[in-house]
Design a protein around this motif. Structure first.
Motif, mmCIF file in Angstrom:
data_model
loop_
_atom_site.group_PDB
_atom_site.id
_atom_site.type_symbol
_atom_site.label_atom_id
_atom_site.label_comp_id
_atom_site.label_asym_id
_atom_site.label_seq_id
_atom_site.Cartn_x
_atom_site.Cartn_y
_atom_site.Cartn_z
ATOM 1 N N SER A 131 0.835 -1.206 0.000
ATOM 2 C CA SER A 131 0.000 0.000 0.000
ATOM 3 C C SER A 131 0.866 1.251 0.000
ATOM 4 O O SER A 131 0.538 2.240 -0.665
ATOM 5 N N ALA A 132 1.974 1.219 0.722
ATOM 6 C CA ALA A 132 2.882 2.366 0.765
ATOM 7 C C ALA A 132 3.526 2.597 -0.601
ATOM 8 O O ALA A 132 3.642 3.742 -1.053
ATOM 9 N N ARG A 133 3.926 1.527 -1.270
ATOM 10 C CA ARG A 133 4.511 1.668 -2.610
ATOM 11 C C ARG A 133 3.481 2.236 -3.589
ATOM 12 O O ARG A 133 3.800 3.094 -4.407
ATOM 13 N N ALA A 134 2.240 1.759 -3.487
ATOM 14 C CA ALA A 134 1.176 2.256 -4.362
ATOM 15 C C ALA A 134 0.909 3.738 -4.086
ATOM 16 O O ALA A 134 0.738 4.531 -5.020
ATOM 17 N N PHE A 135 0.880 4.114 -2.823
ATOM 18 C CA PHE A 135 0.667 5.507 -2.447
ATOM 19 C C PHE A 135 1.751 6.395 -3.040
ATOM 20 O O PHE A 135 1.467 7.427 -3.646
ATOM 21 N N ALA A 136 2.989 5.976 -2.881
ATOM 22 C CA ALA A 136 4.111 6.762 -3.390
ATOM 23 C C ALA A 136 4.075 6.857 -4.914
ATOM 24 O O ALA A 136 4.403 7.897 -5.478
ATOM 25 N N ALA A 137 3.648 5.798 -5.581
ATOM 26 C CA ALA A 137 3.603 5.801 -7.042
ATOM 27 C C ALA A 137 2.462 6.667 -7.585
ATOM 28 O O ALA A 137 2.588 7.250 -8.663
ATOM 29 N N LEU A 138 1.361 6.760 -6.857
ATOM 30 C CA LEU A 138 0.189 7.484 -7.339
ATOM 31 C C LEU A 138 0.217 8.981 -7.068
ATOM 32 O O LEU A 138 -0.540 9.726 -7.681
ATOM 33 N N HIS A 139 1.047 9.398 -6.125
ATOM 34 C CA HIS A 139 1.059 10.805 -5.738
ATOM 35 C C HIS A 139 2.311 11.491 -6.270
ATOM 36 O O HIS A 139 3.385 10.882 -6.336
ATOM 37 N N PRO A 140 2.167 12.763 -6.629
ATOM 38 C CA PRO A 140 3.342 13.500 -7.119
ATOM 39 C C PRO A 140 4.483 13.486 -6.118
ATOM 40 O O PRO A 140 4.251 13.474 -4.906
ATOM 41 N N ARG A 141 5.687 13.477 -6.610
ATOM 42 C CA ARG A 141 6.878 13.443 -5.749
ATOM 43 C C ARG A 141 6.884 14.570 -4.726
ATOM 44 O O ARG A 141 7.371 14.398 -3.618
ATOM 45 N N GLU A 142 6.348 15.732 -5.098
ATOM 46 C CA GLU A 142 6.353 16.859 -4.167
ATOM 47 C C GLU A 142 5.550 16.554 -2.906
ATOM 48 O O GLU A 142 5.868 17.038 -1.827
ATOM 49 N N ILE A 143 4.500 15.749 -3.052
ATOM 50 C CA ILE A 143 3.646 15.420 -1.911
ATOM 51 C C ILE A 143 4.315 14.383 -1.013
ATOM 52 O O ILE A 143 4.309 14.490 0.199
ATOM 53 N N VAL A 144 4.883 13.352 -1.624
ATOM 54 C CA VAL A 144 5.419 12.253 -0.816
ATOM 55 C C VAL A 144 6.908 12.393 -0.504
ATOM 56 O O VAL A 144 7.444 11.595 0.243
ATOM 57 N N ARG A 145 7.547 13.401 -1.035
ATOM 58 C CA ARG A 145 8.983 13.579 -0.811
ATOM 59 C C ARG A 145 9.317 13.700 0.687
ATOM 60 O O ARG A 145 10.286 13.162 1.167
ATOM 61 N N SER A 146 8.497 14.431 1.424
ATOM 62 C CA SER A 146 8.792 14.668 2.838
ATOM 63 C C SER A 146 8.354 13.528 3.740
ATOM 64 O O SER A 146 8.642 13.525 4.922
#
Length: 74
Positions: free
Chosen positions: A58-73
């Motif tokens: 689920s974490a990998r899917a979340f990171a893949a679906l959201h723009p890098r700017e959102i999940v970068r932090s």
């Protein structure tokens, strides 16, 4: 590009956060109480150690679906 070690650490942080959002202690062992709270695909996985490991996909899917700017932090 984020190095693989940093990427994996980020996935672990997101998985632990998802686990906490399910009101499960990320470091708790998976048992008959926590198993029904896990994502459906992980409920039958006998090799799970800590509960957060059930949330890795689920974490990998979340990171893949959201723009890098959102999940970068995260």
């Amino acid at each position: 590009m984020i190095p693989d070690d940093n990427e994996e650490q980020r996935i672990i942080r997101i998985a632990r956060a998802l686990c906490r959002s399910a009101r499960i202690d990320p470091d708790a062992a998976v048992d008959e109480i926590t198993r029904p709270l896990l994502p459906a695909a992980q409920r039958d996985d006998a090799e799970l150690g800590s509960a957060w490991m059930a949330f890795r996909d689920s974490a990998r899917a979340f990171a893949a679906l959201h723009p890098r700017e959102i999940v970068r932090s995260l």
